[in-house]
Design a protein around this motif. Structure first.
Motif, PDB file in Angstrom:
ATOM      1  N   SER A 103       0.866  -1.166   0.000  1.00  0.00           N
ATOM      2  CA  SER A 103       0.000   0.000   0.000  1.00  0.00           C
ATOM      3  C   SER A 103       0.904   1.217   0.000  1.00  0.00           C
ATOM      4  O   SER A 103       2.006   1.189   0.509  1.00  0.00           O
ATOM      5  CB  SER A 103      -0.920   0.003   1.218  1.00  0.00           C
ATOM      6  OG  SER A 103      -0.155   0.146   2.385  1.00  0.00           O
ATOM      7  N   PHE A 104       0.423   2.254  -0.591  1.00  0.00           N
ATOM      8  CA  PHE A 104       1.244   3.435  -0.744  1.00  0.00           C
ATOM      9  C   PHE A 104       0.547   4.576  -0.048  1.00  0.00           C
ATOM     10  O   PHE A 104      -0.522   4.993  -0.457  1.00  0.00           O
ATOM     11  CB  PHE A 104       1.434   3.729  -2.234  1.00  0.00           C
ATOM     12  CG  PHE A 104       2.551   4.662  -2.485  1.00  0.00           C
ATOM     13  CD1 PHE A 104       3.836   4.191  -2.564  1.00  0.00           C
ATOM     14  CD2 PHE A 104       2.328   6.012  -2.608  1.00  0.00           C
ATOM     15  CE1 PHE A 104       4.882   5.050  -2.768  1.00  0.00           C
ATOM     16  CE2 PHE A 104       3.378   6.874  -2.819  1.00  0.00           C
ATOM     17  CZ  PHE A 104       4.651   6.391  -2.891  1.00  0.00           C
ATOM     18  N   ALA A 105       1.140   5.058   1.024  1.00  0.00           N
ATOM     19  CA  ALA A 105       0.487   6.087   1.803  1.00  0.00           C
ATOM     20  C   ALA A 105       1.126   7.463   1.640  1.00  0.00           C
ATOM     21  O   ALA A 105       0.604   8.434   2.136  1.00  0.00           O
ATOM     22  CB  ALA A 105       0.489   5.695   3.267  1.00  0.00           C
ATOM     23  N   ALA A 106       2.249   7.546   0.950  1.00  0.00           N
ATOM     24  CA  ALA A 106       2.931   8.831   0.796  1.00  0.00           C
ATOM     25  C   ALA A 106       2.159   9.743  -0.147  1.00  0.00           C
ATOM     26  O   ALA A 106       1.465   9.282  -1.043  1.00  0.00           O
ATOM     27  CB  ALA A 106       4.341   8.617   0.268  1.00  0.00           C
ATOM     28  N   GLU A 107       2.292  11.016   0.063  1.00  0.00           N
ATOM     29  CA  GLU A 107       1.646  11.997  -0.803  1.00  0.00           C
ATOM     30  C   GLU A 107       2.421  12.092  -2.116  1.00  0.00           C
ATOM     31  O   GLU A 107       3.644  12.141  -2.119  1.00  0.00           O
ATOM     32  CB  GLU A 107       1.622  13.348  -0.103  1.00  0.00           C
ATOM     33  CG  GLU A 107       0.606  14.282  -0.644  1.00  0.00           C
ATOM     34  CD  GLU A 107       0.420  15.496   0.256  1.00  0.00           C
ATOM     35  OE1 GLU A 107      -0.519  16.242   0.010  1.00  0.00           O
ATOM     36  OE2 GLU A 107       1.215  15.707   1.190  1.00  0.00           O
ATOM     37  N   ILE A 108       1.701  12.127  -3.225  1.00  0.00           N
ATOM     38  CA  ILE A 108       2.316  12.164  -4.547  1.00  0.00           C
ATOM     39  C   ILE A 108       2.153  13.572  -5.127  1.00  0.00           C
ATOM     40  O   ILE A 108       1.087  14.175  -5.011  1.00  0.00           O
ATOM     41  CB  ILE A 108       1.653  11.136  -5.488  1.00  0.00           C
ATOM     42  CG1 ILE A 108       1.799   9.724  -4.917  1.00  0.00           C
ATOM     43  CG2 ILE A 108       2.265  11.211  -6.882  1.00  0.00           C
ATOM     44  CD1 ILE A 108       0.994   8.677  -5.674  1.00  0.00           C
ATOM     45  N   VAL A 109       3.225  14.053  -5.758  1.00  0.00           N
ATOM     46  CA  VAL A 109       3.170  15.362  -6.410  1.00  0.00           C
ATOM     47  C   VAL A 109       3.604  15.216  -7.864  1.00  0.00           C
ATOM     48  O   VAL A 109       4.398  14.348  -8.206  1.00  0.00           O
ATOM     49  CB  VAL A 109       4.060  16.402  -5.698  1.00  0.00           C
ATOM     50  CG1 VAL A 109       3.519  16.721  -4.317  1.00  0.00           C
ATOM     51  CG2 VAL A 109       5.501  15.948  -5.621  1.00  0.00           C
ATOM     52  N   VAL A 110       3.041  16.068  -8.711  1.00  0.00           N
ATOM     53  CA  VAL A 110       3.433  16.124 -10.121  1.00  0.00           C
ATOM     54  C   VAL A 110       4.448  17.248 -10.241  1.00  0.00           C
ATOM     55  O   VAL A 110       4.235  18.357  -9.719  1.00  0.00           O
ATOM     56  CB  VAL A 110       2.208  16.381 -11.025  1.00  0.00           C
ATOM     57  CG1 VAL A 110       2.639  16.549 -12.481  1.00  0.00           C
ATOM     58  CG2 VAL A 110       1.220  15.229 -10.893  1.00  0.00           C
ATOM     59  N   ILE A 111       5.557  16.954 -10.919  1.00  0.00           N
ATOM     60  CA  ILE A 111       6.666  17.902 -10.987  1.00  0.00           C
ATOM     61  C   ILE A 111       7.039  18.231 -12.432  1.00  0.00           C
ATOM     62  O   ILE A 111       6.796  17.437 -13.343  1.00  0.00           O
ATOM     63  CB  ILE A 111       7.905  17.358 -10.259  1.00  0.00           C
ATOM     64  CG1 ILE A 111       8.327  16.004 -10.853  1.00  0.00           C
ATOM     65  CG2 ILE A 111       7.662  17.268  -8.765  1.00  0.00           C
ATOM     66  CD1 ILE A 111       9.668  15.488 -10.374  1.00  0.00           C
ATOM     67  N   VAL A 112       7.620  19.412 -12.590  1.00  0.00           N
ATOM     68  CA  VAL A 112       8.220  19.836 -13.855  1.00  0.00           C
ATOM     69  C   VAL A 112       9.542  20.513 -13.518  1.00  0.00           C
ATOM     70  O   VAL A 112       9.843  20.789 -12.349  1.00  0.00           O
ATOM     71  CB  VAL A 112       7.307  20.813 -14.645  1.00  0.00           C
ATOM     72  CG1 VAL A 112       6.032  20.129 -15.100  1.00  0.00           C
ATOM     73  CG2 VAL A 112       7.013  22.057 -13.843  1.00  0.00           C
ATOM     74  N   SER A 113      10.291  20.837 -14.548  1.00  0.00           N
ATOM     75  CA  SER A 113      11.537  21.566 -14.368  1.00  0.00           C
ATOM     76  C   SER A 113      11.227  22.992 -13.900  1.00  0.00           C
ATOM     77  O   SER A 113      10.214  23.568 -14.309  1.00  0.00           O
ATOM     78  CB  SER A 113      12.282  21.622 -15.701  1.00  0.00           C
ATOM     79  OG  SER A 113      13.307  22.581 -15.657  1.00  0.00           O
ATOM     80  N   PRO A 114      12.089  23.596 -13.088  1.00  0.00           N
ATOM     81  CA  PRO A 114      11.888  25.005 -12.724  1.00  0.00           C
ATOM     82  C   PRO A 114      11.901  25.917 -13.951  1.00  0.00           C
ATOM     83  O   PRO A 114      11.375  27.029 -13.901  1.00  0.00           O
ATOM     84  CB  PRO A 114      13.072  25.310 -11.804  1.00  0.00           C
ATOM     85  CG  PRO A 114      13.497  23.994 -11.270  1.00  0.00           C
ATOM     86  CD  PRO A 114      13.206  22.992 -12.370  1.00  0.00           C
TER      87      PRO A 114
END
Length: 136
Positions: free
Chosen positions: A21-32
């Motif tokens: 199970s995956f409980a960590a928060e996921i974020v979508v990222i791009v280059s700065p």
């Protein structure tokens, strides 16, 4: 027969506890360097289904993180997404996203390419990438 059923129930119980199970928060990222500052889940999902070429998706090989992302953003499982990409690749309409084994590798690939988009655990974010979506 009675012991066989008992062993099956015991095995099912062990599997239930062992299931990832995956409980960590996921974020979508791009280059700065990417001008995007914010994105909705539906928009991010378009890139990971090959429906838009504005960004180049960078994919995980990590099954738990990948499955959680697909479930929350695309409302699909990994086999459904794989089937969509297989069709796109087979018909020559797109190339499958590059895959990396860890969030560190995804982060490095996204940081190096201003058109790339990826997803990682929120805890892995640093100033080499920019968060444009927190997956709920």
């Amino acid at each position: 027969m009675k012991t066989t059923i008992g062993k099956l129930l015991l095995a099912a119980g062990v599997c239930a506890f062992a299931a990832p199970s995956f409980a960590a928060e996921i974020v979508v990222i791009v280059s700065p360097k990417n001008p995007a500052t914010r994105m909705f889940s539906e928009q991010a999902g378009q890139f990971f289904l090959g429906k838009s070429t504005l960004f180049t998706p960078v994919e995980h090989t990590d099954g738990a993180l990948r499955n959680e992302f697909y479930k929350k953003v695309l409302d699909k499982d990994a086999t459904q997404v794989k089937a969509i990409w297989s069709k796109l690749v087979f018909t020559g309409k797109a190339s499958a996203p590059k895959e990396y084994a860890s969030s560190a590798e995804v982060k490095k690939a996204v940081a190096a390419d201003p058109t790339a988009i990826g997803y990682i655990e929120k805890a892995q974010v640093d100033d080499t990438v920019k968060v444009i979506l927190t997956v709920q």
